[in-house]
Design a protein around this motif. Structure first.
Motif, PDB file in Angstrom:
ATOM      1  N   VAL A  27       0.865  -1.183   0.000  1.00 32.33           N
ATOM      2  CA  VAL A  27       0.000   0.000   0.000  1.00 32.33           C
ATOM      3  C   VAL A  27       0.902   1.233   0.000  1.00 32.33           C
ATOM      4  O   VAL A  27       2.116   1.113   0.128  1.00 32.33           O
ATOM      5  CB  VAL A  27      -0.930   0.023   1.246  1.00 32.33           C
ATOM      6  CG1 VAL A  27      -1.915  -1.122   1.193  1.00 32.33           C
ATOM      7  CG2 VAL A  27      -0.134  -0.014   2.544  1.00 32.33           C
ATOM      8  N   ARG A  28       0.338   2.418  -0.114  1.00 31.11           N
ATOM      9  CA  ARG A  28       1.111   3.656   0.018  1.00 31.11           C
ATOM     10  C   ARG A  28       1.532   3.798   1.478  1.00 31.11           C
ATOM     11  O   ARG A  28       0.686   3.789   2.370  1.00 31.11           O
ATOM     12  CB  ARG A  28       0.247   4.872  -0.332  1.00 31.11           C
ATOM     13  CG  ARG A  28      -0.057   4.999  -1.784  1.00 31.11           C
ATOM     14  CD  ARG A  28      -1.100   6.091  -2.067  1.00 31.11           C
ATOM     15  NE  ARG A  28      -2.091   5.608  -3.015  1.00 31.11           N
ATOM     16  CZ  ARG A  28      -1.907   5.540  -4.327  1.00 31.11           C
ATOM     17  NH1 ARG A  28      -0.789   5.962  -4.853  1.00 31.11           N
ATOM     18  NH2 ARG A  28      -2.838   5.052  -5.122  1.00 31.11           N
ATOM     19  N   GLU A  68      -2.358  -5.561  -3.320  1.00 29.74           N
ATOM     20  CA  GLU A  68      -2.958  -4.549  -2.447  1.00 29.74           C
ATOM     21  C   GLU A  68      -4.078  -3.755  -3.108  1.00 29.74           C
ATOM     22  O   GLU A  68      -4.935  -3.191  -2.427  1.00 29.74           O
ATOM     23  CB  GLU A  68      -1.885  -3.582  -1.934  1.00 29.74           C
ATOM     24  CG  GLU A  68      -0.806  -4.229  -1.075  1.00 29.74           C
ATOM     25  CD  GLU A  68      -1.318  -4.691   0.301  1.00 29.74           C
ATOM     26  OE1 GLU A  68      -2.511  -4.524   0.595  1.00 29.74           O
ATOM     27  OE2 GLU A  68      -0.504  -5.238   1.065  1.00 29.74           O
ATOM     28  N   ALA A  87      -3.621  -0.964  -4.428  1.00 30.90           N
ATOM     29  CA  ALA A  87      -3.393   0.436  -4.040  1.00 30.90           C
ATOM     30  C   ALA A  87      -3.383   1.373  -5.240  1.00 30.90           C
ATOM     31  O   ALA A  87      -3.604   2.560  -5.093  1.00 30.90           O
ATOM     32  CB  ALA A  87      -2.072   0.563  -3.280  1.00 30.90           C
ATOM     33  N   ARG A 105      -9.334   7.111   2.386  1.00 28.44           N
ATOM     34  CA  ARG A 105      -8.983   7.765   1.125  1.00 28.44           C
ATOM     35  C   ARG A 105     -10.105   8.727   0.770  1.00 28.44           C
ATOM     36  O   ARG A 105     -11.276   8.342   0.766  1.00 28.44           O
ATOM     37  CB  ARG A 105      -8.840   6.691   0.048  1.00 28.44           C
ATOM     38  CG  ARG A 105      -8.404   7.216  -1.292  1.00 28.44           C
ATOM     39  CD  ARG A 105      -8.084   6.033  -2.233  1.00 28.44           C
ATOM     40  NE  ARG A 105      -7.887   6.521  -3.581  1.00 28.44           N
ATOM     41  CZ  ARG A 105      -8.343   5.909  -4.675  1.00 28.44           C
ATOM     42  NH1 ARG A 105      -8.995   4.781  -4.585  1.00 28.44           N
ATOM     43  NH2 ARG A 105      -8.139   6.422  -5.852  1.00 28.44           N
ATOM     44  N   MET A 158      -8.679  10.382  11.128  1.00 30.64           N
ATOM     45  CA  MET A 158      -9.805  10.847  10.312  1.00 30.64           C
ATOM     46  C   MET A 158     -11.009  11.188  11.193  1.00 30.64           C
ATOM     47  O   MET A 158     -11.813  12.054  10.838  1.00 30.64           O
ATOM     48  CB  MET A 158     -10.184   9.756   9.305  1.00 30.64           C
ATOM     49  CG  MET A 158     -11.213  10.184   8.282  1.00 30.64           C
ATOM     50  SD  MET A 158     -10.579  11.438   7.132  1.00 30.64           S
ATOM     51  CE  MET A 158      -9.861  10.350   5.883  1.00 30.64           C
ATOM     52  N   VAL A 203      -4.620  13.109   3.085  1.00 25.85           N
ATOM     53  CA  VAL A 203      -4.636  11.939   3.955  1.00 25.85           C
ATOM     54  C   VAL A 203      -3.393  11.098   3.686  1.00 25.85           C
ATOM     55  O   VAL A 203      -3.075  10.816   2.533  1.00 25.85           O
ATOM     56  CB  VAL A 203      -5.907  11.097   3.704  1.00 25.85           C
ATOM     57  CG1 VAL A 203      -5.948   9.911   4.654  1.00 25.85           C
ATOM     58  CG2 VAL A 203      -7.156  11.957   3.867  1.00 25.85           C
ATOM     59  N   PRO A 261      -1.628   7.304   4.642  1.00 26.12           N
ATOM     60  CA  PRO A 261      -1.085   7.170   3.297  1.00 26.12           C
ATOM     61  C   PRO A 261      -2.129   7.376   2.205  1.00 26.12           C
ATOM     62  O   PRO A 261      -1.771   7.506   1.050  1.00 26.12           O
ATOM     63  CB  PRO A 261      -0.569   5.728   3.278  1.00 26.12           C
ATOM     64  CG  PRO A 261      -1.433   5.012   4.254  1.00 26.12           C
ATOM     65  CD  PRO A 261      -1.773   6.005   5.330  1.00 26.12           C
ATOM     66  N   GLY A 262      -3.391   7.412   2.519  1.00 24.57           N
ATOM     67  CA  GLY A 262      -4.398   7.668   1.482  1.00 24.57           C
ATOM     68  C   GLY A 262      -4.827   6.431   0.726  1.00 24.57           C
ATOM     69  O   GLY A 262      -5.207   6.511  -0.436  1.00 24.57           O
ATOM     70  N   SER A 263      -4.742   5.260   1.376  1.00 20.39           N
ATOM     71  CA  SER A 263      -5.185   4.007   0.748  1.00 20.39           C
ATOM     72  C   SER A 263      -6.531   3.596   1.336  1.00 20.39           C
ATOM     73  O   SER A 263      -6.770   3.791   2.529  1.00 20.39           O
ATOM     74  CB  SER A 263      -4.177   2.888   1.025  1.00 20.39           C
ATOM     75  OG  SER A 263      -2.984   3.125   0.338  1.00 20.39           O
ATOM     76  N   THR A 264      -7.360   3.008   0.495  1.00 20.13           N
ATOM     77  CA  THR A 264      -8.678   2.568   0.944  1.00 20.13           C
ATOM     78  C   THR A 264      -8.558   1.572   2.093  1.00 20.13           C
ATOM     79  O   THR A 264      -9.357   1.596   3.025  1.00 20.13           O
ATOM     80  CB  THR A 264      -9.436   1.916  -0.226  1.00 20.13           C
ATOM     81  OG1 THR A 264      -9.511   2.878  -1.283  1.00 20.13           O
ATOM     82  CG2 THR A 264     -10.845   1.517   0.180  1.00 20.13           C
ATOM     83  N   ASN A 265      -7.562   0.690   2.024  1.00 19.31           N
ATOM     84  CA  ASN A 265      -7.475  -0.362   3.037  1.00 19.31           C
ATOM     85  C   ASN A 265      -6.477  -0.066   4.144  1.00 19.31           C
ATOM     86  O   ASN A 265      -5.965  -0.976   4.788  1.00 19.31           O
ATOM     87  CB  ASN A 265      -7.184  -1.718   2.373  1.00 19.31           C
ATOM     88  CG  ASN A 265      -5.887  -1.707   1.589  1.00 19.31           C
ATOM     89  OD1 ASN A 265      -5.255  -0.666   1.445  1.00 19.31           O
ATOM     90  ND2 ASN A 265      -5.506  -2.858   1.084  1.00 19.31           N
ATOM     91  N   ALA A 266      -6.196   1.206   4.371  1.00 12.41           N
ATOM     92  CA  ALA A 266      -5.301   1.579   5.479  1.00 12.41           C
ATOM     93  C   ALA A 266      -5.945   2.668   6.333  1.00 12.41           C
ATOM     94  O   ALA A 266      -6.428   3.669   5.814  1.00 12.41           O
ATOM     95  CB  ALA A 266      -3.959   2.076   4.937  1.00 12.41           C
ATOM     96  N   PRO A 293      -5.647   5.868   8.236  1.00 10.72           N
ATOM     97  CA  PRO A 293      -4.643   6.914   8.017  1.00 10.72           C
ATOM     98  C   PRO A 293      -3.695   7.058   9.206  1.00 10.72           C
ATOM     99  O   PRO A 293      -4.074   6.827  10.361  1.00 10.72           O
ATOM    100  CB  PRO A 293      -5.481   8.192   7.864  1.00 10.72           C
ATOM    101  CG  PRO A 293      -6.847   7.736   7.495  1.00 10.72           C
ATOM    102  CD  PRO A 293      -7.028   6.401   8.164  1.00 10.72           C
TER     103      PRO A 293
END
Lengths: 394, 394
Positions: free
Chosen positions: A77-78, A119, A121, A257, B232, B260, B262-267, B269
């Motif tokens: 991921v990022r 991921e 991502a 996100r 968030m 945000v 890292p700005g990933s859907t599955n993380a 922030p």
């Protein structure tokens, strides 16, 4: 013979950003460098690397059918950690080194996989490589997915010298007899116990859902509060409602996100696009969690004179791993059995071949962040477990 | 002789995006094109264009001291409208055409200004050109400002062939005797009345404030809600609190920009950075509004085990325009007098020379959005007003 940790160290610089997080997006120079590294490590071990039309790399020890598949993924991921994905691959290579040193002669082929884009991502859909290879998504649909810059998967592959026409169901799948994916634990289940390695029971059903809040862009200084139709307010209310609903029901909901248009400090947004990641311990629980969040979003949007459009981008059903294989490995390793809220390529493959997962203890439980960690002794225990699994199954 | 609307039409294609909003960021090819257009239109009218060390363009009709300054700016916010800025410049050119046609011989120089970077959409600080020219900001501080890509103002100027060392207080300011900026209204004050043109009384004090919410990045699927430190949630609570506090006190608060990590859907922030735009009818009211929002932010962040760091990026004091000039123009034009919540270069210049603003009616009141509008008859009324102002003052 390098240990798993030494192999991780070899790639520790690739895609690392200033705050120690990793940015390893599929079809970028960083991941190209990791793929080259994978091919080199395979070659050193005498494994033959085959790449399918989707970019998945498979390194074969032996050939033929009923192969035992190991491996994981190298993308992140990022701002991700160093272990999520790579640990499964370096552990497989280290296990093969051990088996070579022992003179082990497998009765079935052993394969180490590097699945591309686990991921999601970049293109928004997780496990793209394994979904394509198994036909869980059509090539047409996958290749049309766009990243944030509007680049399609097809175009990204083309820029890396791949022919997108070759994407789709992969022939190698017919030759796989079982898959065992080793992965760092992404929670604190093992952290509080005495075992360094656990066996997965199931993956929670999970999905990604897009919320498009729409309003009226306007000047932040001259527009009275009562005259506004600010979509940020509906978004904010939905974030809080989602967290509270998930907490109350024991499920999980995250907004990680968000994109704001126009995104200027002195402009009321015209639109806020945000993605919900939701997971639950059963499919009905997931459905009702998402429905309840949507209801809250619609009510909040209406309160502020704005709208919201809901799109279910991807929903992955619950996965219960093969019970026979699970119990066999748990018995062999005297390892505890635990569920997970995270999706994996193993979840996709499990619809096609008996599949199991081994988790390596993560003392903080943190994942998808630079703090993700497994200590060296536990990584070694993971490799040892993989060696015993191969000896047992192959 | 082109009308103001025809002149606007000439530049209507520059920096226009697919959804009809304008992206005209300072020191970009789009704004370079507008600057060239400005220089050409000035030349056609026999005006001499001088550029100061900050990138402000000044087109002179005559020379010497005690000049009457007209004009506005050509840059936009992201996704802005066609009128905010350009209307003041095209109206000044059209007024000069009328005055030329009438054979008007001014007793003092007339200058049309194109102030650079009025919106602050790229480097985060509004009215950069007029602030630099008047010494309201030091060159050292301004040149070090960074855009979202990490490019400094100094570097952006260098890429456009400018020497940043020349930035700072401008000599032309000594030769200005008065400034009258015409601007589209950014509210509905005139929309409900019978006058097409109004005169500004004051600009509300306003500021930009950064809120850095910090938490712990983690996996969105595997981290139980109770184990999270999700920044968030503090952000979302602050958005709602700010809107509610501003509404209750009759002031204005907006969150229009958020980043945000890292700005990933599955993380989950690890950090959320957001900018508050706040405005109030007095400086004490602004101070207490911002303090109340910060208190809510701190309490919300603490509730979620996260932190928040507050940075006041820029605060602009209240501006009361020169009363003598204001009353003279309001009497001359029989125009209503109205306040505004928007900042302008006129607000910066007013600390140095008698300054006034004319507003042209905007039927929707919308600004900083593609729907920003003034109808043709009202634009013509604006030009006529400017002609009468010049005849009166020069």
């Amino acid at each position: 013979m390098p240990t798993a940790n030494q192999l991780l160290e070899d790639i520790a610089h690739v895609g690392r950003d200033t705050d120690d997080g990793y940015h390893r997006m599929p079809w970028t120079p960083e991941v190209a460098q990791l793929r080259e590294w994978f091919a080199g490590e395979a070659q050193v071990r005498g494994l033959e690397v085959v790449e399918d039309g989707n970019g998945n790399q498979l390194a074969w020890w032996g050939s033929g059918s009923d192969a035992l598949l190991l491996g994981s993924h190298l993308d992140s991921v990022r701002g991700g950690g160093a272990y999520d994905g790579p640990l499964g691959i370096v552990s497989a290579f280290a296990a093969i080194d051990d088996l070579h040193a022992k003179g082990f002669a497998p009765r079935r082929p052993i394969v180490v996989a590097n699945f591309t884009d686990e991921e999601g991502a970049r293109f928004g859909l997780a496990c793209l490589g394994s979904r394509l290879a198994t036909g869980a998504i059509t090539a047409e649909k996958a290749l049309a997915l766009l990243d944030d810059d509007g680049t399609s998967l097809a175009e990204a592959m083309r820029r890396h010298g791949r022919a997108p026409e070759a994407a789709g169901p992969a022939e190698w799948l017919r030759d796989i007899g079982a898959f065992v994916e080793l992965h760092v634990e992404q929670g604190r289940w093992l952290a509080d116990g005495s075992a360094a390695v656990g066996v997965a029971s199931a993956i929670w059903p999970h999905g990604r859902y897009r919320f498009d809040f729409t309003g009226q862009g306007n000047h932040a200084g001259t527009t009275a509060m009562g005259d506004r139709r600010d979509p940020m307010l509906g978004y904010a209310a939905t974030v809080l409602a989602a967290a509270s609903l998930a907490e109350r029901t024991g499920q999980r909901a995250t907004f990680g996100r968000v994109q704001v248009l126009p995104g200027s400090t002195n402009a009321i947004p015209s639109a806020v696009r945000a993605w919900l990641d939701a997971r639950a311990d059963s499919e009905p629980a997931l459905d009702s969690l998402v429905a309840a969040i949507l209801t809250e979003a619609e009510q909040a949007a209406a309160r502020h004179g704005t709208g919201v459009v809901f799109t279910s981008e991807s929903v992955t059903a619950a996965v219960a791993f093969d019970e026979v294989l699970r119990d066999r490995l748990a018995g062999l390793l005297e390892a505890p059995v635990l569920p997970t809220g995270a999706g994996h390529d193993a979840g996709i493959l499990s619809a096609h071949v008996p599949t199991a997962m081994l988790f390596v203890r993560n003392p903080t439980g943190i994942s998808h962040a630079p703090e993700e960690f497994a200590d060296e002794a536990d990584c070694t225990a993971g490799v040892d477990a993989l060696v015993r699994v191969v000896e047992e199954l192959a």
